[in-house]
Write an enzyme that holds these catalytic residues in place. Structure first.
Site, PDB file in Angstrom:
ATOM      1  N   HIS A 114       0.833  -1.269  -0.156  1.00 56.70           N
ATOM      2  CA  HIS A 114      -0.032  -0.016  -0.005  1.00 56.70           C
ATOM      3  C   HIS A 114       0.872   1.207  -0.134  1.00 56.70           C
ATOM      4  O   HIS A 114       1.501   1.563   0.994  1.00 56.70           O
ATOM      5  CB  HIS A 114      -0.922   0.092   1.366  1.00 56.70           C
ATOM      6  N   HIS A 157      -0.494  -6.522  -5.218  1.00 50.33           N
ATOM      7  CA  HIS A 157      -0.403  -7.610  -4.663  1.00 50.33           C
ATOM      8  C   HIS A 157       0.172  -8.802  -5.327  1.00 50.33           C
ATOM      9  O   HIS A 157      -0.062  -8.906  -6.716  1.00 50.33           O
ATOM     10  CB  HIS A 157      -1.931  -8.288  -4.322  1.00 50.33           C
ATOM     11  N   VAL A 179       2.361 -16.471  -4.347  1.00 51.59           N
ATOM     12  CA  VAL A 179       2.401 -17.744  -5.062  1.00 51.59           C
ATOM     13  C   VAL A 179       2.440 -18.906  -3.961  1.00 51.59           C
ATOM     14  O   VAL A 179       3.093 -18.556  -2.680  1.00 51.59           O
ATOM     15  CB  VAL A 179       3.763 -17.861  -5.758  1.00 51.59           C
ATOM     16  N   HIS A 210       1.130  -5.395 -17.764  1.00 55.12           N
ATOM     17  CA  HIS A 210       0.781  -6.571 -18.537  1.00 55.12           C
ATOM     18  C   HIS A 210       1.881  -7.266 -19.524  1.00 55.12           C
ATOM     19  O   HIS A 210       1.923  -8.425 -19.790  1.00 55.12           O
ATOM     20  CB  HIS A 210      -0.685  -6.203 -19.309  1.00 55.12           C
ATOM     21  N   HIS A 214     -20.725  -7.518  -5.961  1.00 64.16           N
ATOM     22  CA  HIS A 214     -21.660  -6.539  -5.359  1.00 64.16           C
ATOM     23  C   HIS A 214     -21.688  -5.205  -6.048  1.00 64.16           C
ATOM     24  O   HIS A 214     -22.138  -4.239  -5.842  1.00 64.16           O
ATOM     25  CB  HIS A 214     -21.610  -6.719  -3.805  1.00 64.16           C
ATOM     26  N   ARG A 219      -2.669 -17.833  11.525  1.00 60.50           N
ATOM     27  CA  ARG A 219      -2.208 -16.559  12.251  1.00 60.50           C
ATOM     28  C   ARG A 219      -2.801 -15.187  11.820  1.00 60.50           C
ATOM     29  O   ARG A 219      -2.455 -14.731  10.759  1.00 60.50           O
ATOM     30  CB  ARG A 219      -0.704 -16.378  12.384  1.00 60.50           C
TER      31      ARG A 219
END
Length: 313
Positions: A105, A115, A118, A154, A184, A269
């Site tokens: 971030h 983000h 793997v 890309h 949504h 965790r």
């Protein structure tokens, strides 16, 4: 099911730890100061999830408001519902899961959130051959997008896939568009990238090769975008919009993300699992951008699946 080499877990674990360090080193250089803390954690064997991991976290940096790069290697007695819902043959099997997962971030609204993940799973049952697979990918979530950044992202994604088949990028890019979609809201989380799961066809070496190529492409794709945009001037308006759009990130991760659900349902965790959430975020009731504004550009031109590279034109 394809046979596994005896040292499969050792191979994957060594590479994942190396990948984690490479990404941390690159982000530290881009930050130009500050350090990633190192938090190693373990869970003893017994009921529930066992194993451990290493959290690498940078908070309140000048470039990265929060950057987390996690490694984990855990074992459990049975697969959680989030895994068996789409693969019922895994029910009742013990499992091992290894992976590196990261969410970055940035502070500057002109630098996109990113983000990558793997992972490698083995599901075992006494008297039967293990079921194993790889998964992973990376995606980009801009707030004030630049078309050239999306194209370069890309292009790197395609370059990671091309050695393994000319149609692989199109397949994994489409999977990413479908997966990182907020039903949504009727919008994508960002401009996509790559996503794959349940990868075992072709044998261990082939699948591990694809996973390595995708994992190592992430920082090559992201770092030039950070470098190009991190000094861009911004004001309260851009920061406010960034915090509002971060709300979509929270919504996706808590409602749809398989990794988050797997971690929480398996007793993982919590601090590591929820590290993906942004440190600051806003929601508003029934907000929409002003027509013709830079904010509207994101909605109008970037939050729907597109053939960015013109491959299918």
């Amino acid at each position: 099911m394809n046979a596994l080499p005896d040292d499969a877990v050792t191979q994957v674990k060594a590479w994942l730890l190396e990948l984690q360090q490479q990404i941390v080193d690159a982000l530290t250089e881009e930050e130009g100061g500050g350090e990633f803390i190192r938090d190693a954690w373990t869970r003893p064997a017994g009921e529930g999830l066992a194993g451990g991991g290493i959290v690498r976290l940078l908070s309140e940096g000048q470039v990265f408001e929060q950057a987390g790069v996690n490694f984990s290697h855990v074992q459990g007695a049975s697969m959680p519902a989030s895994a068996t819902a789409h693969r019922p043959e895994l029910a009742g099997r013990a499992f091992q899961a290894l992976g590196v997962s990261l969410v970055i971030h940035p502070r500057n609204p002109y630098v996109p959130t990113s983000h990558a993940n793997v992972r490698f799973f083995i599901a075992e049952k006494e008297g039967e051959a293990p079921i194993w697979w790889f998964g992973g990918g990376f995606d980009l979530t801009p707030y004030y997008p630049f078309h050239e950044d999306v194209l370069s992202w890309h292009c790197q994604a395609k370059a990671a896939c091309d050695p393994f088949g000319e149609d692989l990028y199109t397949k994994y890019k489409g999977w990413c568009d479908r997966y990182f979609f907020l039903k949504h809201r009727n919008e994508t989380r960002g401009v996509g990238g790559l996503f794959f799961d349940d990868l075992s066809e072709g044998g261990f070496e082939h699948c591990f090769g694809i996973t390595r190529s995708v994992g190592e492409a992430y920082i090559r794709a992201y770092r030039p975008i950070v470098a190009a945009r991190k000094e861009t001037p911004y004001g309260e308006r851009e920061r406010d919009f960034q915090l509002y759009r971060r709300g979509r990130y929270v919504e996706f991760n808590l409602v749809f993300d398989r990794g988050t659900l797997f971690g929480l349902q398996s007793g993982g965790r919590t601090e590591s699992i929820l590290m993906s959430l942004p440190p600051l975020v806003k929601w508003r009731y029934n907000w929409s951008p002003e027509a013709g504004s830079p904010e509207a550009d994101l909605y109008d031109n970037y939050l729907h699946p597109r053939d960015w590279l013109g491959i299918n034109a």
